[in-house]
Design an enzyme around this catalytic site. Structure first.
Site, PDB file in Angstrom:
ATOM      1  N   ASP A 465      -9.206   8.566   1.714  1.00  0.00           N
ATOM      2  CA  ASP A 465      -8.465   8.634   2.873  1.00  0.00           C
ATOM      3  C   ASP A 465      -7.019   9.229   2.790  1.00  0.00           C
ATOM      4  O   ASP A 465      -6.614   9.122   1.548  1.00  0.00           O
ATOM      5  CB  ASP A 465      -8.270   7.456   3.624  1.00  0.00           C
ATOM      6  CG  ASP A 465      -8.353   7.647   5.211  1.00  0.00           C
ATOM      7  OD1 ASP A 465      -8.193   8.653   5.908  1.00  0.00           O
ATOM      8  OD2 ASP A 465      -8.724   6.486   5.753  1.00  0.00           O
ATOM      9  N   ASP A 535     -12.271  10.348  13.503  1.00  0.00           N
ATOM     10  CA  ASP A 535     -12.565   8.891  13.871  1.00  0.00           C
ATOM     11  C   ASP A 535     -13.099   8.650  15.434  1.00  0.00           C
ATOM     12  O   ASP A 535     -13.252   7.599  15.804  1.00  0.00           O
ATOM     13  CB  ASP A 535     -10.783   8.340  13.758  1.00  0.00           C
ATOM     14  CG  ASP A 535     -10.501   7.863  12.362  1.00  0.00           C
ATOM     15  OD1 ASP A 535     -11.427   8.159  11.389  1.00  0.00           O
ATOM     16  OD2 ASP A 535      -9.510   7.529  12.274  1.00  0.00           O
TER      17      ASP A 535
HETATM   18  C1  DGJ Z   1      -8.659   6.527   8.896  1.00  0.00           C
HETATM   19  C2  DGJ Z   1     -10.186   6.792   8.652  1.00  0.00           C
HETATM   20  O1  DGJ Z   1     -10.518   8.066   9.339  1.00  0.00           O
HETATM   21  C3  DGJ Z   1     -11.061   5.550   9.169  1.00  0.00           C
HETATM   22  O2  DGJ Z   1     -12.249   5.871   9.111  1.00  0.00           O
HETATM   23  C4  DGJ Z   1     -10.874   4.358   8.491  1.00  0.00           C
HETATM   24  O3  DGJ Z   1     -10.889   4.674   6.956  1.00  0.00           O
HETATM   25  C5  DGJ Z   1      -9.061   4.325   8.522  1.00  0.00           C
HETATM   26  N1  DGJ Z   1      -8.293   5.305   8.185  1.00  0.00           N
HETATM   27  C6  DGJ Z   1      -8.575   3.005   7.816  1.00  0.00           C
HETATM   28  O4  DGJ Z   1      -7.161   2.693   7.626  1.00  0.00           O
END
Ligand code: DGJ
Length: 729
Positions: A465, A535
């Protein structure tokens, strides 16, 4: 891809028709693929011109007749007065560059992949630009980049350093851009270009696609159509700030200049240093945008995503299920549920680490990659074992390039972050970027990933990430005169870490994520098996987000998760079947707490996952045909067709309530007209009547399905259908 090219010596007889040739004393260089051709030519001064880009020609040697050629790489400071691809200030202060051709070579770097290298030199200075055109014959994709170097006595400053410049001379141009924001990625908007400039750019450095993606469609025959018209699709292979610039000049000709965004990024080039730009990947289609996408997908599965020939795994991710609030027992239960539903992997997301500053929210702990024993007393090893005991694999979330100021890492290394002295720390999601220009930091980042993969060989998957972009763009590592190099050095740092990770851990599956789809490009994807595009897991939003994404990226790599309703981002309530049917059109996963599901929902999910396994090979490896766009229809539909057109799967989604019923025919594509196909509805909803039932089990010819189409009515918002077609012996 250029980073991994394999140099083979040219055993080329079979490919002679791909080769450049010389005519009338001029050099005419043809860069060819199966259906397209880019022709360059020199003049009596040895200046290099683009004279043609379009459908494959029978007689490119006639290109010496061309009336209005355009410089291949217009440079600032001489007779050229429009936007430049190159602006260099030479060691003696001369602001102009005049490049002249000195030679070229062609080699076959892989079967069907030719690399044409063209050398140019300034007419006065020992300043050299080398052009690379890697053409992928079968896939109709061209990958173009540039190397700049010099042997002047002193440094040369680079102010513009594009990867590619392409020239077009048409009466009208339409550009489709892809833009968005967090949880709202990949909106498509098409505009007619008017005189002047249209710039698609990012100044974010990291997570650079958050607002503007570095992909575009350029239509040359009016607004772009799916199955007709000349269209160029392009994407810059660079995870940093980018700039795609369209400049319609004073005679209505179009210059397309693409590369690293030169904004605040001037570069001091030392003698003999080689400055390599990222590649612009582009493809030309004379048959609309559908072919553009299929070209990119075919190419990507061979060259653009890591192990594009491998089946992608289904998984259950605990992020939306628990966020930071979990413990060992709860995770063990979720692992059991994931296995019970027949998922192949459990992915542990954010929140498992931090001791002095536990990561119980996004305010602290990032950078401290020690297991939080209060949550997980038996550590990561226990969860790996639990997963294995349940017959599934285990994956782990990391965000190794970032740090919370409330962390031991920041306490010990405040100079490892990107920031400026005398300025307030500017936090985004309460965190800072680590400075990957610094080799010590690169080692640290590599070490984080390497440590977990080495200590726990049972980890099969990493979600990588990156949740913020660059502000306060300063490096405590780079010298004062090179502060503007940060944008580029940080990307080089990332690439070198990824290279090391892949060298040591070739088997691990990796997902690239950047707070959703902020990092999606063909420089990063060759290291990753898949990507997280948003997300926003709301299925209706996903119909649009995934629609835009698959213009350039194959569905096999596009992770799409079924999540809870009301959706956490949009609050929308959609049926479980609709959520599955949308996720099954890409790489299926789940992001919800199974404990909250009813037994019926669990049973439905288990069946849906089994159904996905039956069609997974077509979705992940088939060719995509778009049928009805969600932008212009109340019903959206697309389909995948297998290699030999012996199997296909159609997805249809009703986006708006249709009181009288929506009967839009799905006129299928890509089938074999002479084959007969058996129809089967996939992932049926046992609780409701299916308007498809009268067609179930019937056999129709490809010809019929591609003319009359599949016709069934849909009434309700979020009705959905998946239909499998199997050619009969
Ligand atoms: C952002 C990601 O897009 C989410 O899926 C998740 O992993 C969060 N970060 C975790 O902090």
């Amino acid at each position: 891809m250029k980073q991994t090219r394999i140099l083979l010596l040219t055993a080329l007889l079979s490919l002679t028709n791909l080769f450049p040739f010389t005519v009338l004393g001029d050099e005419v260089i043809a860069i060819r693929t199966k259906d397209t051709e880019l022709v360059l030519r020199t003049d009596e001064h040895n200046y290099l011109y683009q004279v043609y880009f379009g459908e494959r020609l029978d007689h490119p040697e006639q290109m010496h007749m061309t009336a209005n050629p355009a410089r291949v790489y217009p440079a600032f400071g001489t007779s050229y007065y429009n936007e430049a691809a190159l602006h260099a200030v030479h060691a003696d202060g001369n602001t102009s560059t005049e490049l002249a051709y000195t030679g070229h070579a062609v080699e076959e770097v892989q079967e069907g992949v030719l690399l044409t290298t063209i050398d140019t030199r300034d007419t006065h200075y020992p300043f050299f630009v080398r052009f690379f055109y890697q053409s992928y014959y079968e896939d109709n994709v061209i990958e173009q980049w540039v190397e700049i170097r010099h042997q002047e006595e002193g440094d040369v400053m680079l102010y513009q350093f594009a990867s590619a410049h392409l020239h077009f001379n048409e009466p009208v141009y339409h550009v489709t851009q892809f833009h968005g924001n967090w949880a709202d990625e990949m909106h498509m908007v098409e505009n007619k270009l008017t005189r002047g400039q249209k710039v698609l750019d990012s100044k974010l450095g990291i997570r650079s696609n958050q607002f503007a993606h570095s992909h575009f469609l350029l239509s040359l025959d009016g607004p772009a159509l799916e199955d007709a018209g000349r269209v160029v699709g392009g994407t810059l292979a660079w995870p940093g700030s980018h700039r795609i610039l369209f400049d319609v000049d004073e005679v209505e000709e179009l210059q397309l200049i693409a590369g690293i965004n030169p904004h605040a990024s001037w570069y001091r080039l030392e003698k003999d240093e080689v400055f390599e730009t990222p590649a612009l990947l582009y493809t030309f289609s004379a048959h609309g945008t559908g072919e553009v996408s299929r070209n990119f997908h075919r190419w990507a599965m061979k060259h653009g995503v890591y192990r594009g020939d491998r089946t992608r795994l289904t998984l259950l991710n605990n992020w939306e299920a628990t966020y930071f609030d979990f413990n060992q027992e709860l995770l063990s239960e979720i692992i059991g549920d994931a296995a019970e539903m027949d998922f192949e992997l459990f992915l542990l997301d954010d929140g498992w680490f931090g001791t002095k500053h536990p990561r119980n929210s996004d305010h602290a702990g990032l950078g401290d990659w020690e297991v939080n024993r209060e949550k997980l007393p038996d550590g990561i090893g226990y969860l790996v074992e639990e997963s294995h005991k349940n017959g599934i694999r285990f994956g782990l979330w990391l965000e190794p390039e970032m740090v919370n100021p409330r962390s031991e890492l920041y306490e010990n290394h405040p100079d490892w972050v990107i920031g400026q002295p005398y300025r307030d720390l500017h936090l985004l999601r309460n965190q800072l970027n680590l400075d990957l220009a610094n080799p010590e930091v690169r080692d640290f980042v590599f070490g984080v990933v390497d440590r977990y993969l080495s200590d726990y060989p049972g980890i099969s998957y990493i979600k990588w990430d990156a949740n913020r972009f660059i502000t306060n763009p300063g490096s405590y590592y780079l010298p004062p005169q090179d502060q503007s190099h940060l944008w580029i050095e940080n990307v080089r740092g990332l690439m070198s870490v990824l290279e090391r990770v892949r060298e040591k851990h070739p088997e691990v599956f990796m997902m690239v994520c950047s707070g959703g789809g902020g990092r999606l490009d063909y420089a990063t994807l060759p290291y990753f098996d898949e990507f997280w595009i948003s997300d926003n897991t709301d299925a209706l939003s996903r119909v649009f987000i995934q629609w835009g994404t698959t213009f350039f990226y194959p569905a096999m790599a596009l992770a799409s998760h079924v999540s809870v309703v009301p959706n956490h981002i949009t609050q929308r309530i959609t049926p479980l079947k609709f959520r599955f049917d949308v996720a099954m059109s890409a790489k299926l996963g789940m992001d919800l707490q199974p404990r909250d599901m009813s037994p019926e929902e669990k049973a439905f999910s288990k069946n849906a996952i089994q159904e996905y396994y039956k069609i997974r090979d077509i979705v992940q490896f088939g060719e995509l045909y778009r049928l009805l766009s969600p932008y212009t229809n109340d019903r959206a539909a697309m389909m995948y067709v297998s290699d030999q057109a012996d199997r296909a799967v159609v997805f249809a989604y009703q986006l708006k309530k249709a009181i009288q019923g929506n009967k839009q025919p799905l006129v299928l594509k890509g089938l074999d007209p002479d084959k007969n196909y058996l129809l089967r509805e996939v992932n049926k909803d046992p609780g409701s009547y299916s308007w498809f039932t009268p067609l179930e089990g019937k056999v129709y010819s490809g010809d019929f399905l591609m003319k009359y189409g599949l016709r069934f009515v849909m009434y309700n918002e979020y009705d959905s259908k998946i239909i499998e077609l199997t050619a009969q012996p």
